[in-house]
Design a protein around this motif. Structure first.
Motif, PDB file in Angstrom:
ATOM      1  N   THR A 618       2.119  -9.457  -5.070  1.00 14.31           N
ATOM      2  CA  THR A 618       1.921  -8.054  -4.499  1.00 14.31           C
ATOM      3  C   THR A 618       0.608  -7.410  -4.918  1.00 14.31           C
ATOM      4  O   THR A 618      -0.153  -7.832  -5.829  1.00 14.31           O
ATOM      5  CB  THR A 618       3.082  -7.211  -4.824  1.00 14.31           C
ATOM      6  N   ASN A 621      -0.681  -0.370  -5.879  1.00 17.28           N
ATOM      7  CA  ASN A 621      -1.755   0.644  -5.594  1.00 17.28           C
ATOM      8  C   ASN A 621      -1.539   1.932  -6.390  1.00 17.28           C
ATOM      9  O   ASN A 621      -0.546   2.629  -6.369  1.00 17.28           O
ATOM     10  CB  ASN A 621      -1.463   0.874  -4.236  1.00 17.28           C
ATOM     11  N   SER A 631       2.710   2.622  -5.619  1.00 16.43           N
ATOM     12  CA  SER A 631       3.252   1.809  -4.461  1.00 16.43           C
ATOM     13  C   SER A 631       2.886   0.479  -4.661  1.00 16.43           C
ATOM     14  O   SER A 631       2.103   0.086  -5.255  1.00 16.43           O
ATOM     15  CB  SER A 631       2.755   2.611  -3.232  1.00 16.43           C
ATOM     16  N   SER A 633       2.400  -3.215  -1.924  1.00  9.76           N
ATOM     17  CA  SER A 633       2.261  -3.771  -0.695  1.00  9.76           C
ATOM     18  C   SER A 633       1.590  -5.174  -0.552  1.00  9.76           C
ATOM     19  O   SER A 633       1.103  -5.727  -1.587  1.00  9.76           O
ATOM     20  CB  SER A 633       0.755  -2.753   0.006  1.00  9.76           C
ATOM     21  N   ASN A 634       1.900  -5.713   0.562  1.00  9.60           N
ATOM     22  CA  ASN A 634       1.481  -6.988   0.849  1.00  9.60           C
ATOM     23  C   ASN A 634       2.150  -8.198   0.048  1.00  9.60           C
ATOM     24  O   ASN A 634       1.321  -8.926  -0.920  1.00  9.60           O
ATOM     25  CB  ASN A 634      -0.138  -7.286   0.911  1.00  9.60           C
ATOM     26  N   ASN A 636       5.722  -5.459  -0.037  1.00  6.81           N
ATOM     27  CA  ASN A 636       6.338  -4.304  -0.780  1.00  6.81           C
ATOM     28  C   ASN A 636       7.338  -4.815  -1.650  1.00  6.81           C
ATOM     29  O   ASN A 636       8.392  -4.947  -1.223  1.00  6.81           O
ATOM     30  CB  ASN A 636       6.615  -3.245   0.080  1.00  6.81           C
TER      31      ASN A 636
END
Length: 830
Positions: A618, A621, A631, A633-634, A636
């Motif tokens: 992942t 962020n 956070s 993402s890619n 989550n």
């Protein structure tokens, strides 16, 4: 030589921008800027696309005009100007001032009249004119040398009218347009017109008679009896309406268009104003536009003329680079890498700035057109090999933009960088956490007044490196000024390598387990589907809101809210309210939850495994949320469900990467509620935590005034909802909806809560008051969240700001504490 002149009806465009753009567009200090932003954006667009010689803006004044004195009801229907808009007019004028655009305004006349006078004077000199306005009464000005640019909707849908366009749209000539308005009226200005006469009738009559005066003289020639009678009865209104509609072309103003020509701008003033307004993207657009407009290299410099870009063409040149690095003990690094995934990134180009005007570059792939063949460079692998000791040195500080991405790319090149001490992206994020991204282009334009744009990849990368080198002291100064540097230096920067290692390490996934689970869930879905069809009495597409709405509310006759244009609402709230009414609702909820878990996680996660490592990687962020939380993402990985049985089974698919290893989980217990206890100093909460009590049970005891053994599960549930509701500003209505209890009961419960825990209520009130006064709130470690919503005149937006003000210090402090723990644990693991 004739000029190209743009005349702007500033009041019209500012109003349109204000109502077209969200009121949440504001500076960190709370100044709403939506109208200024929209106006400025359109102004820059005009400068770029029309390339005018002269730009002039006209404003209305508050003093009444001759039209108000003649007709008391002129524009009387308009609502008072909102305070959020009033405060923006001086800012619009500041924008015009720094761009050296003259402003005209005069008591007794509207901006329209000033524009009409200026347009007529320019037309007499054979200059070409574009009148930019949102009001259609300007169409009467259109002539051979005058066009009108207007906005149909908001500020983005632009149409330019010449003589033919006016005739095509309205059926009359520009010279007849005031007569046309006099017949049909104009609701925007409260011009009465003739009752019963619309656009088509007005156009037909003016086509036939040419003018109001000629029409009224020849009423007998009007064939339609009803029209004839209406015109006869309202002749005075028609004449008054024309007087109101005709623009005055003889306003007593003096203008020399040659003296109004656009000249060079003072970019320091522009940067200062646009930075104050936080128009970061617009500033970059404007600086680039200024460069194109003037065609002077020294107007908006890409970088200063003393910039020295050296290609690493030999090992001798690298030796020179090494000498510069050892002398300065600080470099700024910029790279270009291929591959989106963490473990696939490969560096293709690198730039190393050893000073604020000296850069060494190695661009691996260069087009012959952009970079002549005689400019050879060492292979990128060789340059990285030579640079490795310096990149891994703990005594040489490195500055860059998004150092986590750079670190991951360097790891793939077998380089373990050390002393990554300043990330310009993270610094910018701490200074303004409300933004969605922090591109180096904008940071350079705002803080340094330079553009990193370039014609070649080599120059672009060199500019990025230099921009980072120069940004470090500038951003550090701002961090220190706002008491954010300790947070930056001791929490955010040490976290960068931690997150990089987490991304690089990845997580294992048991794909065989998920494949079996997918088959199992598929059977569940088929069974539920059959049950839904049985309850509905027919088959239909369960995933179609329209078909589902028909089944629930038309066929089964279940209670619903009013039907809208798009059909019935079948969202989760609606379905949950129907659970006690009909069993189909519970089945549909279960079907949706299963289908979502299957598509989002069970079937999707195995496809995201990296073939090189066999694991999921992942992205964490660090500069996304306004509160400081991380956070993912890619994919989550922070959103894997846990509350349902199936969600827990999905979590079992995550396994340690190496056989024999185990997962260790570490978390804080009720961290945000502990922070509420800390901030409020509420004795009941402090004592409950110190005694290691169940905090929700303890709250229930306080609110209901009962002993521990008397606390029921329903009491605890209510206390839990309110405990967390306090953190997010839950209203009595929200509590009633969440617990499915009467509104009065919810209100009484919240009142009892604050009566028993008065310091919590005091904390909330004090926090909102201070946030409103300062414009921001702070976490325990000094992280700021700016809350412009608190200054809004809109009650809903202001209430939202109040919820932000209470929640941000708690959620943000929790995020800070977690980050500190991550850094400390990482050191222990190392």
């Amino acid at each position: 030589m004739k000029n190209k002149i743009i005349l702007i009806d500033a009041n019209s465009l500012v109003y349109r921008a204000f109502f077209a753009l969200p009121k949440t567009l504001a500076t960190s200090s709370g100044q709403v800027t939506n109208a200024v932003y929209g106006f400025t954006s359109m102004l820059i667009k005009l400068l770029k696309e029309e390339k005018p010689d002269v730009v002039i803006a006209a404003f209305d004044r508050a003093a009444p005009t001759f039209r108000h004195e003649t007709f008391e009801q002129y524009k009387a229907h308009r609502e008072p100007t909102p305070n959020e808009l009033i405060s923006q007019f001086p800012l619009v004028k500041e924008v015009l001032s720094v761009l050296n655009i003259p402003v005209f305004e005069m008591d007794g006349f509207e901006a329209d009249d000033i524009l009409a006078t200026l347009a007529s004077e320019a037309e007499a000199e054979r200059d070409d004119v574009i009148v930019v306005t949102g009001d259609k009464d300007a169409f009467q000005l259109v002539d051979d040398h005058i066009k009108v640019m207007t906005t149909k909707k908001g500020i983005s849908d632009i149409v330019i009218y010449d003589r033919e366009k006016v005739r095509e749209r309205y059926g009359v000539t520009p010279e007849q347009f005031a007569d046309y308005l006099a017949l049909k009226g104009d609701t925007s200005d409260n011009i009465p017109g003739v009752p019963g006469v619309g656009e088509k009738t007005a156009a037909k009559l003016i086509q036939q008679f040419g003018s109001i005066e000629n029409l009224l003289k020849n009423l007998d020639a009007v064939e339609n009896k009803r029209w004839r009678e209406m015109l006869s009865e309202h002749a005075s209104e028609a004449e008054l309406s024309k007087m109101l509609a005709v623009l005055d072309r003889e306003v007593p103003i003096d203008v020399d268009f040659d003296e109004c020509k656009l000249d060079g701008w003072d970019e320091e003033k522009i940067r200062a104003l646009f930075s104050k307004l936080e128009f970061f993207t617009l500033l970059d657009r404007l600086l680039s536009q200024n460069k194109q407009r003037t065609h002077k290299a020294d107007d908006v410099q890409t970088l200063d003329t003393a910039l020295e870009i050296i290609d690493i063409a030999s090992e001798e040149i690298f030796a020179q680079l090494a000498s510069d690095i050892e002398a300065g003990h600080h470099i700024a690094v910029a790279i270009i890498s291929t591959g989106v995934n963490t473990v696939d990134r490969q560096i293709t180009s690198v730039a190393l700035a050893t000073g604020d005007s000296k850069i060494y570059t190695c661009i691996q792939e260069i087009s012959g057109e952009l970079f002549p063949q005689e400019h050879t460079v060492l292979p990128i692998d060789r340059v990285l090999s030579l640079a490795k000791p310096y990149l891994e040195s703990k005594s040489i500080n490195k500055t860059g933009h998004d150092l986590k991405r750079m670190m991951l790319a360097l790891w793939n090149a077998n380089i373990k960088p050390q002393a990554l001490d300043f990330d310009t992206m993270i610094a910018a994020y701490l200074l303004n956490p409300e933004r969605s991204d922090y591109p180096i282009d904008e940071l350079a334009a705002i803080n340094l007044g330079i553009s990193v744009a370039a014609d070649t990849e080599r120059e672009r990368l060199a500019n990025e490196a230099i921009a980072n080198f120069r940004l470090k002291p500038r951003l550090k100064e701002q961090l220190v000024e706002k008491d954010l540097f300790k947070l930056f230096e001791e929490v955010e920067m040490p976290l960068v390598p931690v997150l990089a290692r987490m991304e690089h390490e990845g997580v294992g996934l048991d794909t065989d387990y998920l494949e079996d689970l997918s088959k199992e869930v598929e059977i569940f879905l088929e069974n539920i589907e059959s049950e839904i069809y049985s309850l509905a009495g027919r088959q239909f597409n369960i995933n179609s809101p329209q078909q589902l709405g028909f089944i629930l509310f038309d066929k089964l006759g279940l209670p619903t809210a009013k039907k809208t244009k798009t059909g019935y609402s079948t969202d989760a709230n609606v379905l949950h309210k129907l659970v006690t009414v009909h069993p189909i609702a519970e089945k549909i909820i279960a079907y949706r939850e299963l289908a979502k878990l299957k598509s989002t996680y069970i079937d999707a996660l195995p496809k995201l495994i990296n073939p090189k490592t066999g694991k999921l990687h992942t992205s964490f962020n660090q500069t996304v949320t306004t509160t400081g939380r991380l956070s993912s993402s890619n994919p989550n990985l922070q959103n894997i469900p846990v509350r349902t049985e199936l969600g827990q089974r999905i979590r079992e698919a995550f396994i340690p990467s190496n056989p024999g290893d185990i997962f260790m989980a570490a978390d804080y217990s009720q961290i945000e509620l502990r922070l509420l206890a800390h901030y409020s100093e509420e004795e009941a909460l402090l004592e409950a935590f110190e005694a290691d009590m169940d905090i929700h049970e303890a709250t229930a005891m306080q609110v209901f005034g009962v002993l521990p053994e008397q606390v029921t599960s329903q009491m605890r549930r209510m206390a839990k909802v309110v405990n967390f509701g306090v953190l997010y500003g839950m209203s009595p209505f929200g509590l009633a909806d969440r617990l499915d209890i009467p509104l009065a009961d919810a209100r009484n419960f919240i009142n009892r809560y604050f009566k028993r825990l008065p310091k919590v209520e005091e904390f909330i009130k004090k926090t909102i008051e201070e946030a409103t006064k300062k414009g921001y709130v702070e976490t325990l470690l000094g992280r700021r969240r700016y809350i412009p919503e608190l200054k809004s005149g809109n009650t809903k937006i202001r209430s939202l700001g109040e919820r932000f003000a209470v929640n941000a210090p708690l959620q943000g402090s929790a995020a800070d504490i977690i980050k500190v723990a991550m850094v400390r644990i990482d050191k222990q693991i190392e």
